[in-house]
Design a protein around this motif. Structure first.
Motif, PDB file in Angstrom:
ATOM      1  N   ARG A  43       2.721  -5.264  -8.803  1.00 13.06           N
ATOM      2  CA  ARG A  43       1.636  -5.701  -7.983  1.00 13.06           C
ATOM      3  C   ARG A  43       1.991  -6.284  -6.607  1.00 13.06           C
ATOM      4  O   ARG A  43       1.652  -5.866  -5.358  1.00 13.06           O
ATOM      5  CB  ARG A  43       0.505  -6.569  -8.230  1.00 13.06           C
ATOM      6  CG  ARG A  43      -0.601  -6.789  -7.581  1.00 13.06           C
ATOM      7  CD  ARG A  43      -1.835  -7.546  -8.217  1.00 13.06           C
ATOM      8  NE  ARG A  43      -2.199  -6.882  -9.381  1.00 13.06           N
ATOM      9  CZ  ARG A  43      -3.144  -5.791  -9.251  1.00 13.06           C
ATOM     10  NH1 ARG A  43      -3.482  -5.529  -8.063  1.00 13.06           N
ATOM     11  NH2 ARG A  43      -3.702  -5.261 -10.547  1.00 13.06           N
ATOM     12  N   GLU A  44       2.896  -7.298  -6.751  1.00 14.95           N
ATOM     13  CA  GLU A  44       3.414  -7.950  -5.520  1.00 14.95           C
ATOM     14  C   GLU A  44       4.504  -7.113  -4.649  1.00 14.95           C
ATOM     15  O   GLU A  44       4.359  -7.183  -3.336  1.00 14.95           O
ATOM     16  CB  GLU A  44       4.334  -9.238  -6.095  1.00 14.95           C
ATOM     17  CG  GLU A  44       3.610 -10.226  -6.599  1.00 14.95           C
ATOM     18  CD  GLU A  44       4.574 -11.526  -7.224  1.00 14.95           C
ATOM     19  OE1 GLU A  44       4.035 -12.410  -7.358  1.00 14.95           O
ATOM     20  OE2 GLU A  44       5.812 -10.921  -7.609  1.00 14.95           O
ATOM     21  N   LEU A  45       5.266  -6.124  -5.168  1.00 19.62           N
ATOM     22  CA  LEU A  45       5.916  -5.065  -4.494  1.00 19.62           C
ATOM     23  C   LEU A  45       4.828  -4.298  -3.769  1.00 19.62           C
ATOM     24  O   LEU A  45       5.213  -3.953  -2.665  1.00 19.62           O
ATOM     25  CB  LEU A  45       6.708  -4.523  -5.430  1.00 19.62           C
ATOM     26  CG  LEU A  45       7.734  -3.427  -4.842  1.00 19.62           C
ATOM     27  CD1 LEU A  45       8.610  -4.181  -3.726  1.00 19.62           C
ATOM     28  CD2 LEU A  45       8.598  -2.567  -5.864  1.00 19.62           C
ATOM     29  N   ALA A  46       4.021  -3.994  -4.415  1.00 16.78           N
ATOM     30  CA  ALA A  46       2.907  -2.972  -3.734  1.00 16.78           C
ATOM     31  C   ALA A  46       2.299  -3.607  -2.514  1.00 16.78           C
ATOM     32  O   ALA A  46       2.149  -3.080  -1.396  1.00 16.78           O
ATOM     33  CB  ALA A  46       1.923  -2.451  -4.588  1.00 16.78           C
ATOM     34  N   GLU A  47       2.089  -5.152  -2.717  1.00 15.42           N
ATOM     35  CA  GLU A  47       1.297  -5.682  -1.499  1.00 15.42           C
ATOM     36  C   GLU A  47       2.461  -5.922  -0.337  1.00 15.42           C
ATOM     37  O   GLU A  47       2.142  -5.681   0.425  1.00 15.42           O
ATOM     38  CB  GLU A  47       0.829  -7.238  -1.998  1.00 15.42           C
ATOM     39  CG  GLU A  47      -0.350  -7.023  -2.965  1.00 15.42           C
ATOM     40  CD  GLU A  47      -0.667  -8.439  -3.675  1.00 15.42           C
ATOM     41  OE1 GLU A  47      -0.103  -9.369  -3.162  1.00 15.42           O
ATOM     42  OE2 GLU A  47      -1.446  -8.441  -4.419  1.00 15.42           O
ATOM     43  N   ARG A  48       3.714  -6.315  -0.943  1.00 12.76           N
ATOM     44  CA  ARG A  48       4.647  -6.291   0.147  1.00 12.76           C
ATOM     45  C   ARG A  48       4.995  -5.147   0.856  1.00 12.76           C
ATOM     46  O   ARG A  48       5.287  -5.134   2.121  1.00 12.76           O
ATOM     47  CB  ARG A  48       5.835  -7.123  -0.248  1.00 12.76           C
ATOM     48  CG  ARG A  48       5.752  -8.408  -0.977  1.00 12.76           C
ATOM     49  CD  ARG A  48       7.113  -8.901  -1.480  1.00 12.76           C
ATOM     50  NE  ARG A  48       6.928 -10.327  -2.059  1.00 12.76           N
ATOM     51  CZ  ARG A  48       7.871 -10.750  -2.514  1.00 12.76           C
ATOM     52  NH1 ARG A  48       9.091 -10.429  -2.821  1.00 12.76           N
ATOM     53  NH2 ARG A  48       7.674 -12.004  -3.343  1.00 12.76           N
ATOM     54  N   ALA A  49       5.042  -3.998   0.422  1.00 11.54           N
ATOM     55  CA  ALA A  49       5.512  -2.788   0.942  1.00 11.54           C
ATOM     56  C   ALA A  49       4.186  -2.156   1.565  1.00 11.54           C
ATOM     57  O   ALA A  49       4.457  -1.088   2.204  1.00 11.54           O
ATOM     58  CB  ALA A  49       6.136  -1.987  -0.225  1.00 11.54           C
ATOM     59  N   GLU A  50       2.999  -2.649   1.303  1.00 13.37           N
ATOM     60  CA  GLU A  50       1.662  -2.192   1.669  1.00 13.37           C
ATOM     61  C   GLU A  50       1.610  -0.489   1.351  1.00 13.37           C
ATOM     62  O   GLU A  50       1.027   0.264   1.940  1.00 13.37           O
ATOM     63  CB  GLU A  50       1.673  -2.172   3.251  1.00 13.37           C
ATOM     64  CG  GLU A  50       1.789  -3.711   3.611  1.00 13.37           C
ATOM     65  CD  GLU A  50       1.544  -3.764   5.234  1.00 13.37           C
ATOM     66  OE1 GLU A  50       1.554  -2.713   5.919  1.00 13.37           O
ATOM     67  OE2 GLU A  50       1.408  -4.943   6.060  1.00 13.37           O
ATOM     68  N   ILE A  51       1.669  -0.289  -0.100  1.00  9.84           N
ATOM     69  CA  ILE A  51       1.467   0.867  -0.717  1.00  9.84           C
ATOM     70  C   ILE A  51       0.829   0.516  -1.891  1.00  9.84           C
ATOM     71  O   ILE A  51       0.322  -0.445  -2.502  1.00  9.84           O
ATOM     72  CB  ILE A  51       2.755   1.563  -0.938  1.00  9.84           C
ATOM     73  CG1 ILE A  51       3.698   0.657  -1.998  1.00  9.84           C
ATOM     74  CG2 ILE A  51       3.526   1.875   0.113  1.00  9.84           C
ATOM     75  CD1 ILE A  51       4.987   1.352  -2.616  1.00  9.84           C
ATOM     76  N   ALA A  52       0.009   1.618  -2.709  1.00  9.79           N
ATOM     77  CA  ALA A  52      -0.857   1.698  -3.749  1.00  9.79           C
ATOM     78  C   ALA A  52       0.080   0.930  -4.878  1.00  9.79           C
ATOM     79  O   ALA A  52       0.975   1.322  -5.046  1.00  9.79           O
ATOM     80  CB  ALA A  52      -1.172   3.085  -4.102  1.00  9.79           C
ATOM     81  N   VAL A  53      -0.745   0.210  -5.670  1.00  8.58           N
ATOM     82  CA  VAL A  53      -0.216  -0.529  -7.018  1.00  8.58           C
ATOM     83  C   VAL A  53       0.360   0.821  -7.826  1.00  8.58           C
ATOM     84  O   VAL A  53       1.219   0.785  -8.449  1.00  8.58           O
ATOM     85  CB  VAL A  53      -1.080  -1.276  -7.606  1.00  8.58           C
ATOM     86  CG1 VAL A  53      -0.500  -1.853  -8.734  1.00  8.58           C
ATOM     87  CG2 VAL A  53      -1.248  -2.372  -6.705  1.00  8.58           C
ATOM     88  N   GLY A  54      -0.449   1.803  -8.100  1.00 13.28           N
ATOM     89  CA  GLY A  54      -0.303   3.047  -8.798  1.00 13.28           C
ATOM     90  C   GLY A  54       1.129   3.554  -8.443  1.00 13.28           C
ATOM     91  O   GLY A  54       1.721   4.231  -9.281  1.00 13.28           O
ATOM     92  N   THR A  55       1.369   3.774  -7.215  1.00 14.08           N
ATOM     93  CA  THR A  55       2.759   4.442  -6.591  1.00 14.08           C
ATOM     94  C   THR A  55       4.063   3.667  -7.202  1.00 14.08           C
ATOM     95  O   THR A  55       4.788   4.197  -7.725  1.00 14.08           O
ATOM     96  CB  THR A  55       2.900   4.358  -5.211  1.00 14.08           C
ATOM     97  OG1 THR A  55       1.847   5.425  -4.668  1.00 14.08           O
ATOM     98  CG2 THR A  55       4.138   5.130  -4.702  1.00 14.08           C
ATOM     99  N   VAL A  56       3.817   2.177  -7.134  1.00  8.43           N
ATOM    100  CA  VAL A  56       4.896   1.515  -7.746  1.00  8.43           C
ATOM    101  C   VAL A  56       4.825   1.389  -9.226  1.00  8.43           C
ATOM    102  O   VAL A  56       6.143   1.639  -9.681  1.00  8.43           O
ATOM    103  CB  VAL A  56       4.863  -0.207  -7.280  1.00  8.43           C
ATOM    104  CG1 VAL A  56       6.036  -0.909  -7.782  1.00  8.43           C
ATOM    105  CG2 VAL A  56       4.782  -0.199  -5.665  1.00  8.43           C
ATOM    106  N   GLY A  57       3.776   1.296  -9.796  1.00  5.57           N
ATOM    107  CA  GLY A  57       3.698   1.762 -11.202  1.00  5.57           C
ATOM    108  C   GLY A  57       4.282   2.730 -11.844  1.00  5.57           C
ATOM    109  O   GLY A  57       5.025   3.000 -12.559  1.00  5.57           O
ATOM    110  N   ASN A  58       3.877   3.987 -11.093  1.00  5.67           N
ATOM    111  CA  ASN A  58       4.309   5.261 -11.415  1.00  5.67           C
ATOM    112  C   ASN A  58       5.918   5.163 -11.272  1.00  5.67           C
ATOM    113  O   ASN A  58       6.773   5.844 -12.008  1.00  5.67           O
ATOM    114  CB  ASN A  58       3.723   6.276 -10.535  1.00  5.67           C
ATOM    115  CG  ASN A  58       2.473   6.596 -10.899  1.00  5.67           C
ATOM    116  OD1 ASN A  58       1.776   6.156 -12.054  1.00  5.67           O
ATOM    117  ND2 ASN A  58       1.481   7.057 -10.149  1.00  5.67           N
ATOM    118  N   LEU A  59       6.457   4.754 -10.175  1.00  9.32           N
ATOM    119  CA  LEU A  59       8.026   4.743 -10.105  1.00  9.32           C
ATOM    120  C   LEU A  59       8.720   3.862 -10.943  1.00  9.32           C
ATOM    121  O   LEU A  59       9.707   4.500 -11.616  1.00  9.32           O
ATOM    122  CB  LEU A  59       8.347   4.072  -8.783  1.00  9.32           C
ATOM    123  CG  LEU A  59       8.138   4.901  -7.103  1.00  9.32           C
ATOM    124  CD1 LEU A  59       8.168   4.090  -5.955  1.00  9.32           C
ATOM    125  CD2 LEU A  59       8.918   6.204  -7.362  1.00  9.32           C
TER     126      LEU A  59
END
Length: 112
Positions: A45-61
């Protein structure tokens, strides 16, 4: 979608699309999330917020459900973690379609 066709009704040209970036080692992403460039741990969640991308994208990666992203996403994730882009991602694919007539030979290979 725009597609040009020749007399045989075959697709010969499609509009260009962005090249993609491959995450070849999801384990490296996970390790870097445990200790970012600043030495701090970061959650999905923090990475998604910092990168300004969807949480689902980071979770999928992280889960391996997705291994390719757009250039903007690859840059954003790398920057948010604090590493250079080539540490995490490899560019793959074409950003423009191949020429309809094929690739022209290099000048030294051209017939004399």
């Amino acid at each position: 979608m725009f597609i040009e066709t020749n007399k045989l009704n075959l697709e010969v040209n499609m509009p260009p699309r962005d090249a993609l970036y491959l995450l070849p080692e999801r384990d490296l992403l996970i390790r870097l999330m445990q200790r970012t460039g600043t030495g701090q741990r970061v959650t999905v969640r923090e990475l998604a917020e910092r990168a300004e991308i969807a949480v689902g994208t980071v979770g999928n990666l992280v889960s391996g459900a997705q291994n390719c992203v757009t250039p903007a996403t690859a840059h954003a994730v790398s920057q948010a973690i604090g590493v250079d882009l080539p540490i995490l991602f490899i560019p793959v694919g074409r950003s423009a379609p191949a020429p309809a007539g094929g690739i022209a030979p290099l000048p030294e290979q051209a017939a004399v």
